[in-house]
Design a protein around this motif. Structure first.
Motif, PDB file in Angstrom:
ATOM      1  N   PHE A  11      25.429 -43.276  89.510  1.00  9.00           N
ATOM      2  CA  PHE A  11      24.893 -44.078  88.589  1.00  9.00           C
ATOM      3  C   PHE A  11      24.859 -43.528  87.251  1.00  9.00           C
ATOM      4  O   PHE A  11      24.912 -43.812  86.372  1.00  9.00           O
ATOM      5  N   LEU A  12      24.563 -41.974  87.370  1.00  8.48           N
ATOM      6  CA  LEU A  12      24.457 -41.156  86.286  1.00  8.48           C
ATOM      7  C   LEU A  12      25.579 -40.698  85.600  1.00  8.48           C
ATOM      8  O   LEU A  12      25.995 -41.179  84.358  1.00  8.48           O
ATOM      9  N   GLU A  13      26.664 -40.708  86.282  1.00 15.48           N
ATOM     10  CA  GLU A  13      28.007 -40.293  85.998  1.00 15.48           C
ATOM     11  C   GLU A  13      28.490 -41.481  85.100  1.00 15.48           C
ATOM     12  O   GLU A  13      29.464 -41.513  84.216  1.00 15.48           O
ATOM     13  N   PHE A  34      19.401 -50.997  84.802  1.00 17.92           N
ATOM     14  CA  PHE A  34      20.304 -50.810  85.516  1.00 17.92           C
ATOM     15  C   PHE A  34      21.726 -51.517  85.366  1.00 17.92           C
ATOM     16  O   PHE A  34      21.466 -52.859  85.532  1.00 17.92           O
ATOM     17  N   GLN A  35      22.596 -51.158  84.487  1.00 18.58           N
ATOM     18  CA  GLN A  35      23.813 -51.986  84.265  1.00 18.58           C
ATOM     19  C   GLN A  35      24.787 -51.748  85.353  1.00 18.58           C
ATOM     20  O   GLN A  35      25.725 -50.850  85.071  1.00 18.58           O
ATOM     21  N   VAL A  39      28.987 -49.359  87.004  1.00 13.69           N
ATOM     22  CA  VAL A  39      29.600 -48.698  88.258  1.00 13.69           C
ATOM     23  C   VAL A  39      30.696 -49.650  88.847  1.00 13.69           C
ATOM     24  O   VAL A  39      31.746 -49.110  89.288  1.00 13.69           O
ATOM     25  N   LEU A  40      30.485 -50.744  88.770  1.00 16.16           N
ATOM     26  CA  LEU A  40      31.322 -51.793  89.441  1.00 16.16           C
ATOM     27  C   LEU A  40      32.766 -51.810  88.943  1.00 16.16           C
ATOM     28  O   LEU A  40      33.661 -52.280  89.541  1.00 16.16           O
ATOM     29  N   LEU A 161      20.271 -49.236  98.379  1.00 15.32           N
ATOM     30  CA  LEU A 161      20.883 -47.896  98.259  1.00 15.32           C
ATOM     31  C   LEU A 161      20.246 -46.778  97.383  1.00 15.32           C
ATOM     32  O   LEU A 161      20.018 -45.703  97.559  1.00 15.32           O
ATOM     33  N   LEU A 162      19.387 -47.425  96.348  1.00 14.43           N
ATOM     34  CA  LEU A 162      18.630 -46.817  95.413  1.00 14.43           C
ATOM     35  C   LEU A 162      17.090 -47.477  95.366  1.00 14.43           C
ATOM     36  O   LEU A 162      17.461 -48.831  95.121  1.00 14.43           O
ATOM     37  N   THR A 163      16.072 -46.925  95.634  1.00 15.95           N
ATOM     38  CA  THR A 163      14.864 -47.770  95.323  1.00 15.95           C
ATOM     39  C   THR A 163      13.995 -46.843  94.349  1.00 15.95           C
ATOM     40  O   THR A 163      14.049 -45.710  94.443  1.00 15.95           O
ATOM     41  N   VAL A 164      13.839 -47.676  93.168  1.00 11.77           N
ATOM     42  CA  VAL A 164      13.101 -47.064  92.100  1.00 11.77           C
ATOM     43  C   VAL A 164      11.958 -47.909  91.650  1.00 11.77           C
ATOM     44  O   VAL A 164      11.930 -49.110  91.899  1.00 11.77           O
TER      45      VAL A 164
END
Length: 191
Positions: A11-13, A34-35, A39-40, A161-164
């Motif tokens: 996600f950062l990359e 989160f866009q 990533v996709l 996959l990510l929980t924030v």
């Protein structure tokens, strides 16, 4: 299995974790967005993430994967590919979540519902309700990012996959609005 650090790195990359003042799909405001499209757009990352999501539901005898348009389309397709089943998506028609384009859910069909990001879980809940109304059995919900900090209860097994814990505000009580910062609706203004 991908570690949380590996997933976060993706996600950062790709620049998919944004900060600013955003109007979310739910209508709430947030300082973080989160866009997932960022990533996709990378098939290698998408395959890794969706393969991980699929692995978390291995052994569930899933026959179809469904996701809401727009965020869930690619996630549904790629997760379905990893599972070797069909991938479909839902769309709102006159404000109601619907199956269109000849897609169907057969009675008794075991369906995994997926989405890119949830904050309130509203769209995923609508897809779950639709699948059930058509006689399908929802085996779970898989999401790339759960912005609720894990508190959203969809009534089925949920894997993220990510929980924030991303803070969101009612527009009438938004400190970012009070500071005069314009809210950007993601998907517009090149975001």
């Amino acid at each position: 299995m991908l570690s949380k650090e590996e997933i976060t790195s993706i996600f950062l990359e790709t620049g998919a974790m944004l900060t600013g003042h955003f109007k979310l799909t739910s209508g709430r405001h947030s300082d973080r967005y989160f866009q997932c499209a960022l990533v996709l757009q990378h098939p290698v990352h998408t395959e890794k993430l969706c393969r991980e999501l699929a692995a978390r539901f291995a052994g569930e005898n899933i026959t179809a994967v469904a996701g809401p348009a727009t965020g869930g389309i690619i996630v549904a397709y790629e997760t379905a590919r990893a599972l070797g089943v069909r991938g479909i998506f839902t769309e709102r028609e006159n404000g109601v979540m619907s199956l269109r384009r000849g897609f169907r859910i057969n009675p008794g069909e075991r369906v995994l519902v997926v989405e890119d990001v949830i904050t309130t879980g509203g769209s995923v809940s609508e897809v779950i309700d639709l699948v059930r109304s058509l006689g399908g059995e929802v085996v779970g919900a898989g999401v790339l990012v759960d912005r609720s900090g894990g508190i959203v209860d969809l009534g089925v097994n949920k894997e993220a996959l990510l929980t924030v814990k991303a803070v969101s505000y009612d527009p009438g009580d938004c400190p970012l609005c009070r500071k005069g910062l314009p809210a950007v609706k993601p998907g517009s203004r090149n975001i």
